[in-house]
Scaffold this active site. Structure first.
Site, PDB file in Angstrom:
ATOM      1  N   GLU A   1       0.883  -1.231  -0.058  1.00 50.21           N
ATOM      2  CA  GLU A   1      -0.045   0.268  -0.116  1.00 50.21           C
ATOM      3  C   GLU A   1       0.763   1.363   0.064  1.00 50.21           C
ATOM      4  O   GLU A   1       1.910   1.327   0.739  1.00 50.21           O
ATOM      5  CB  GLU A   1      -0.855   0.087   1.207  1.00 50.21           C
TER       6      GLU A   1
ATOM      7  N   CYS B   1       3.591   8.356   0.838  1.00 49.11           N
ATOM      8  CA  CYS B   1       4.249   7.636   1.923  1.00 49.11           C
ATOM      9  C   CYS B   1       4.273   6.273   1.190  1.00 49.11           C
ATOM     10  O   CYS B   1       3.308   5.656   0.789  1.00 49.11           O
ATOM     11  CB  CYS B   1       3.421   7.440   2.974  1.00 49.11           C
TER      12      CYS B   1
ATOM     13  N   CYS C   1       6.935  -7.202   7.003  1.00 47.65           N
ATOM     14  CA  CYS C   1       8.278  -6.452   7.701  1.00 47.65           C
ATOM     15  C   CYS C   1       8.520  -7.459   8.775  1.00 47.65           C
ATOM     16  O   CYS C   1       7.775  -7.867   9.444  1.00 47.65           O
ATOM     17  CB  CYS C   1       7.710  -4.928   8.356  1.00 47.65           C
TER      18      CYS C   1
ATOM     19  N   CYS D   1       7.693  -4.707  15.597  1.00 42.21           N
ATOM     20  CA  CYS D   1       7.262  -3.787  16.446  1.00 42.21           C
ATOM     21  C   CYS D   1       5.832  -4.002  16.898  1.00 42.21           C
ATOM     22  O   CYS D   1       5.068  -4.457  15.962  1.00 42.21           O
ATOM     23  CB  CYS D   1       7.337  -2.494  15.831  1.00 42.21           C
TER      24      CYS D   1
ATOM     25  N   CYS E   1       2.542  -2.262  15.756  1.00 42.46           N
ATOM     26  CA  CYS E   1       2.314  -2.162  14.500  1.00 42.46           C
ATOM     27  C   CYS E   1       1.811  -3.084  13.475  1.00 42.46           C
ATOM     28  O   CYS E   1       2.078  -4.162  13.554  1.00 42.46           O
ATOM     29  CB  CYS E   1       3.844  -1.716  13.657  1.00 42.46           C
TER      30      CYS E   1
ATOM     31  N   GLY F   1       7.313  -1.885   5.769  1.00 42.37           N
ATOM     32  CA  GLY F   1       8.536  -2.482   5.527  1.00 42.37           C
ATOM     33  C   GLY F   1       9.523  -1.415   6.534  1.00 42.37           C
ATOM     34  O   GLY F   1       9.404  -0.391   6.763  1.00 42.37           O
ATOM     35  N   GLU F   2      10.771  -1.946   6.614  1.00 49.23           N
ATOM     36  CA  GLU F   2      11.926  -1.432   7.136  1.00 49.23           C
ATOM     37  C   GLU F   2      12.898  -1.024   5.965  1.00 49.23           C
ATOM     38  O   GLU F   2      13.600  -1.687   5.517  1.00 49.23           O
ATOM     39  CB  GLU F   2      12.532  -2.285   8.229  1.00 49.23           C
TER      40      GLU F   2
ATOM     41  N   SER G   1      12.647   6.759   7.194  1.00 46.16           N
ATOM     42  CA  SER G   1      12.093   6.582   8.545  1.00 46.16           C
ATOM     43  C   SER G   1      12.642   4.990   8.747  1.00 46.16           C
ATOM     44  O   SER G   1      12.482   4.193   8.183  1.00 46.16           O
ATOM     45  CB  SER G   1      10.802   6.576   8.913  1.00 46.16           C
TER      46      SER G   1
ATOM     47  N   SER H   1      12.244   6.046  14.506  1.00 49.47           N
ATOM     48  CA  SER H   1      11.260   5.372  15.408  1.00 49.47           C
ATOM     49  C   SER H   1      11.735   5.415  16.600  1.00 49.47           C
ATOM     50  O   SER H   1      12.132   4.061  16.664  1.00 49.47           O
ATOM     51  CB  SER H   1      10.476   4.442  14.647  1.00 49.47           C
TER      52      SER H   1
ATOM     53  N   HIS I   1      10.388   6.009  20.086  1.00 50.32           N
ATOM     54  CA  HIS I   1       9.000   5.314  20.981  1.00 50.32           C
ATOM     55  C   HIS I   1       9.245   5.261  22.197  1.00 50.32           C
ATOM     56  O   HIS I   1       8.499   4.587  23.157  1.00 50.32           O
ATOM     57  CB  HIS I   1       8.487   4.246  20.038  1.00 50.32           C
TER      58      HIS I   1
ATOM     59  N   ASN J   1      -2.416   4.994  16.383  1.00 53.88           N
ATOM     60  CA  ASN J   1      -3.769   4.569  15.628  1.00 53.88           C
ATOM     61  C   ASN J   1      -4.077   3.183  16.022  1.00 53.88           C
ATOM     62  O   ASN J   1      -3.189   2.186  15.894  1.00 53.88           O
ATOM     63  CB  ASN J   1      -3.301   4.621  14.161  1.00 53.88           C
TER      64      ASN J   1
ATOM     65  N   CYS K   1      -0.674   5.833   9.992  1.00 51.39           N
ATOM     66  CA  CYS K   1       0.669   5.145  10.502  1.00 51.39           C
ATOM     67  C   CYS K   1       0.583   4.020  11.177  1.00 51.39           C
ATOM     68  O   CYS K   1      -0.315   3.862  11.904  1.00 51.39           O
ATOM     69  CB  CYS K   1       1.693   6.000  11.428  1.00 51.39           C
TER      70      CYS K   1
END
Ligand code: SAH
Length: 338
Positions: free
Chosen positions: A89, A102, A109, A113, A116, A156-157, A188, A211, A213, A287, A330
């Site tokens: 996406e 984005c 991934c 995390c 996520c 993805g990273e 990112s 990131s 956090h 989110n 996100c």
């Protein structure tokens, strides 16, 4: 056979020279593909037939496909199908300063995390540069617009697909083609330390977002498994080195998870950690997604956190929210759309 949209300008020049052709063919081809947006070799009028024939043998001109589009005010989410059937996406956002996209960099991934959605599907494979470039080309074509900013913050990273993300960046910033300003691109990462050092050398103008956090290893270890591989200390050393070499400001993303990382003590600890650094903090209201148990911090909690950072001299913003209604925010992107 390599897809033509995976080839950085200088590699295309080398290709033509190696084939006994003229280097300026690369300029012509880039001009058709990225400036005129003519993707069909037959329609590239000033390129000789023998060059075209050779190119047909050596390059694939195929595209990924848009299979679904969801729209909300100021945001559009696109679901793409890749030629092997995998899905990714991208999200397009309208801002007062321009239009950003984005993009995803992997199918699934592996970073895991805990909060996520994207990581619930383990990495299937890396995206090739063309699969990232085409997200941009197809959305621009679909909407008849030009995108001004790119963030590599989708599924993805990016630093787990380093070389392809670098080639993607080279392709979209080439002044022979799309010519996006290097400062309009942000990558990112969840904090793959060795790649931060490589990135520091390779792409000096591109913005780096981390990131983060959490303000310490104890909390970070609980929510981001990457933190077990690279300690916060080492991450901060790499970031300080990046800032010193590039003189660029780093963005720290900090997703606000109720009861996990949003206390006043966390805010103070974060302020201490970042004191004096050329950086700013982007607080992201979490989110929520149906499959994950974390909840969003209350608004008062987010504002209190914000105030503490501000009072302690840390530049901070609360991320404007996009895309909640179409699950385009996100952490809500995923490989499969049901
Ligand atoms: N892998 C990269 C880029 C993708 S994630 C990285 O980790 O930076 C983009 C950002 O969204 C990251 O900061 C990520 O931690 C954050 N994010 C993930 N899930 C989220 C959620 N549910 N709500 C808000 N932000 C989220």
């Amino acid at each position: 056979m390599k897809n033509i949209f995976s080839v950085p300008f200088h590699d295309l020049e080398t290709y033509f020279i190696d084939n006994g052709d003229k280097a300026f063919r690369a300029t012509q081809v880039y001009d058709f593909l990225y400036k005129k947006r003519i993707f069909d070799l037959d329609k590239m009028t000033n390129i000789p037939n023998n060059t075209k024939e050779k190119m047909r043998e050596d390059f694939d001109f195929s595209f990924i496909k848009i299979i679904k589009k969801q729209e909300d005010t100021d945001v559009k989410k696109y679901l793409f199908e890749l030629t092997d059937g995998n899905r990714i996406e991208s999200v397009l956002m309208y801002h007062d300063y321009g239009i950003s996209i984005c993009v995803s960099s992997q199918v699934g991934c592996n970073m895991g995390c805990r909060f996520c959605e994207s990581g619930r599907l383990k990495k299937v494979r890396n995206l090739e540069p063309y699969e990232i470039v085409e997200q941009l080309l197809l959305i621009e074509k679909d909407l008849g617009i030009r995108i001004t900013h790119v963030v590599v913050m989708g599924i993805g990273e990016p630093f787990d697909n380093y070389d392809n993300v670098i080639d993607f960046t080279k392709i979209i910033t080439s002044n022979k083609g799309i010519d996006l300003g290097i400062r309009h691109i942000t990558i990112s990462t969840c904090g793959i330390v060795p790649k931060i050092y490589e990135f520091t050398e390779d792409l000096k103008g591109v913005n780096l977002a981390i990131s983060l956090h959490a303000p310490n290893d104890t909390i970070r270890n609980k929510i981001m498994p990457i933190s077990l591989a690279y300690k916060l200390d080492d991450l901060m050393t790499a970031i300080k080195h990046y800032i010193k070499v590039t003189n660029r400001r780093v963005t720290f993303e900090y997703v606000m998870l109720s009861g996990i990382n949003d206390s006043k003590a966390c805010a103070l600890e974060l302020a201490k950690l970042l004191k004096g650094l050329n950086c700013y903090v982007n607080l992201i209201p979490y989110n929520e997604t149906e499959n994950i148990e974390f909840t969003r911090s209350k608004k008062v909690q987010i504002l209190a956190f914000y105030d503490i950072l501000k009072k302690n001299g840390i530049e901070v913003t609360i991320r404007r929210e996009f895309g909640g209604k179409v699950d385009a925010a996100c952490g809500q992107l995923r490989a499969k759309s049901y």
